[in-house]
Write an enzyme that holds these catalytic residues in place. Sequence first.
Site, PDB file in Angstrom:
ATOM      1  N   ASP A  63       0.858  -1.248  -0.162  1.00 27.30           N
ATOM      2  CA  ASP A  63      -0.132   0.036  -0.063  1.00 27.30           C
ATOM      3  C   ASP A  63       0.678   1.284  -0.050  1.00 27.30           C
ATOM      4  O   ASP A  63       2.056   1.237   0.245  1.00 27.30           O
ATOM      5  CB  ASP A  63      -1.098  -0.022   1.158  1.00 27.30           C
ATOM      6  CG  ASP A  63      -2.063  -0.883   1.104  1.00 27.30           C
ATOM      7  OD1 ASP A  63      -2.015  -1.664   0.228  1.00 27.30           O
ATOM      8  OD2 ASP A  63      -3.195  -0.827   1.917  1.00 27.30           O
ATOM      9  N   HIS A 104       3.866  -2.271   3.142  1.00 25.50           N
ATOM     10  CA  HIS A 104       3.929  -0.994   2.463  1.00 25.50           C
ATOM     11  C   HIS A 104       5.381  -0.783   1.731  1.00 25.50           C
ATOM     12  O   HIS A 104       6.465  -1.278   2.146  1.00 25.50           O
ATOM     13  CB  HIS A 104       3.844  -0.028   3.526  1.00 25.50           C
ATOM     14  CG  HIS A 104       2.610  -0.272   4.284  1.00 25.50           C
ATOM     15  ND1 HIS A 104       2.547  -0.896   5.355  1.00 25.50           N
ATOM     16  CD2 HIS A 104       1.380   0.575   4.385  1.00 25.50           C
ATOM     17  CE1 HIS A 104       1.226  -0.814   5.954  1.00 25.50           C
ATOM     18  NE2 HIS A 104       0.491   0.208   5.061  1.00 25.50           N
TER      19      HIS A 104
END
Length: 807
Positions: free
Chosen positions: A104, A256
């Site tokens: 993300d 991430h």
Amino acid sequence: MTSTTPSRGRRRAPTKMERAAGKAAALQKPRVILALLLLLGLTSVMLLDGYLRSEIGNDARVRDGAAYDKVPQKILDGGPLLTFTGGTAKTQSVPKKTIVLTFDDGPTPTWTPQILKVLEDNGVEATFFMVGSMVSRYPSVVKDLVDQGNEVGIHTFTHVDLSYQGTGRLQRELKQTQLALAGAAGITTTLFRAPYSSEINAVDNYSWPVYKEIGNLGYTSVFVDTDSDDWKKPGVSKIVQWATPKNNKGAVVLMHDAGGDRSETVKALDTYIKKMKAKGYSFTTVSGATAKLNGAPNGAGRTGVTGSGQAVEAGVGQTGAGAGASAGAGVGALGEQPGGTQSAPGSGSTDNSTDNSTDNSSNNSSNKVNVEQSGQQKATGSTLYEGKALIYAVAVAEWVLPLLSWLLLVVGISVMGRFGMMLILARRHYGQRNRKRGKGGKFSWGPTVTRPVTVIVPAYNEKECIANTLHSLAQSTHPIEIIVVDDGSTDGTKEIAESLGLPNVRVIRQENAGKPAALNNGVRNASYDIVVMMDGDTVFEPDAVHQLVQPFADPGIGAVAGNAKVGNRNTVIGAWQHIEYVMGFNLDRRMYDLLRCMPTIPGAIGAFRRDAVLEVGGMSEDTLAEDTDITIAMHRAGWRVVYQEHARAWTEAPSSLKQLWSQRYRWSYGTMQALWKHRKSLTDKGPSGRFGRIGMPLVVIFQIITPVLAPLIDVFTVYSMIFVDFWASLLAWLAVLVVQLVCAAYAFRLDREKYRYLAMLPLQQLAYRQMMYLVLIHSSVTALTGGRLRWQKLKRTGEVGTPAGVS
């Protein structure tokens, strides 16, 4: 006594400026438009950059702890893949011993490529949920990611919590991210992950309607099963531990590739992949997992959209019959599924296998899409072109804004440096000129100059002012000869001057040829070796001439600048100019005088040695700033030019914004012309080169470059007040205002002016200064485009009378 300069019996040939007047008039409007377009472009770039960095439209609210009683229990208990079929929600879980790696908040140019390298080394593909603003800033990273065989999904454009947003904002977030993906990699996607989302059981009453709307637009919402919590930077072992599913379950794993230092994530990723493969796990993308669940090893049964925008029944990935009709809302009323007219995801690629060992090296963002990338489609039509336009616009903003930031720093240093120089040097100048005792004794120019001088008054249609001007000269305490050169006036100026019957006044009549020609005519007819030049609307104090000529006791001085004061200062515009004149003459000219590089002798009050004027060729018509032109020429001829603050004259400043613009436009453009004309002074040697070595750079920096770039300070201040931190920005602006107020107050003190006019300084900074910036920018555009201006006569009122009437 009256004399007339004879004329030939035919029409005078137009001057160079007159010949260019028609062309200049025709070019002014395009130049104004160009200047406005530059301003619009700057504003657009700043707004775009602010939007990309979430400074504009930023909503940092994040919902937590809301009720979930309106969310169906089967959804809360379901898997991480949420789709809608005919408006009915459906969830599915990842197959056993299957890992769907998701990342993300990217892409970033630092961490995303490192993660891609780990994935490539291990033969693994992943799904990256990207923030649209980051995509538009780093398009090459996205293209490399897609070319490697990875899959992308939408993580909104500005990373905003959509549960607080309306339908319009939601659709913009989706559309703009789709455009960014289209411009960066030529693809669009049907995958979505909401910012701040986690497991599906965290869906609440506020976010559920959002997911329904997104599902009905044709998107698959992807949640997580296991969260590595790598953003906490817990260490490699913890990231691996927390990302590992229990009991051989399949899982969508969250990591991430942005949001801070991701070095632990990069290290943990390699360890994690090797560990899970050793346990018999396989890795795939969201679309790969969907295909495996639907038993479609060759890509059959995947979600897709036909060219007509109708949904294709495809098991888990299908969007539902109603989604096709409404999908266009998610991408800007395109009337299609996300991304525009597409073939069904996976169409044309039925030969691709879902086996995770498939070689993905040949995958790219072309029409041929494998199973792991079947959530993507090729962008076409307006979506593709709009996307590329967005990427290009962002690239410009990414290049321009850092440059503007550096220029802002330069301007800030220049402005503060100028204030510092003015205060220090003006104080030193004042101390030298007003010295009464101490080392060197009382200051003196030398023996008192008492011989008569000639005062030249060029006049063109000055019927309102000429009487006051001549009456003030008649009261002079110094012996003078007055020559009024009537430059073809049509309003009776000549007759008024003659009717006054004042002694020692000569009126010379000439055809209209401009102020330089009128002054040259006066110099040729002058009886004395010192000539004082003034404007036809200016009023001298009785001792002005006497004070003005005293520096000529020094034989090395060739010209003297006097102290011009604004007479009509009791209006807002007049008060603004009064502040400007006091600061300009009392601080700027003192500084330049001390540095021996005075750039301009004001047309309102200045004195010259007649021989020096003739030596440099007289007043030139080459520029519109003949006063600056001849001042520089005097420097280059080796003469010293000084400032005499005690020689005061009162002039009528423009009384309307239109007249003020016209005057300052001519001044600033003429100054640029004069500097360009004397550009070779930069290489002059010896005393004559002092102006080129010191004065020219200072004038260019302080009077051209800094004012042209100074609007950046105001633009950035307004931008920061609106979108960043209002109070911090306001305090910074007030700090600069205080510095200016200190400088202005000191200038007023040196000139013994009343401080009450300083109350207009804040308003001057908000309105008048911006106008002066625009004038200079307009002049710069004119100069760069090769235009010329003609002399512009200002409308006079004659309201400036005797000096005693000025308060």
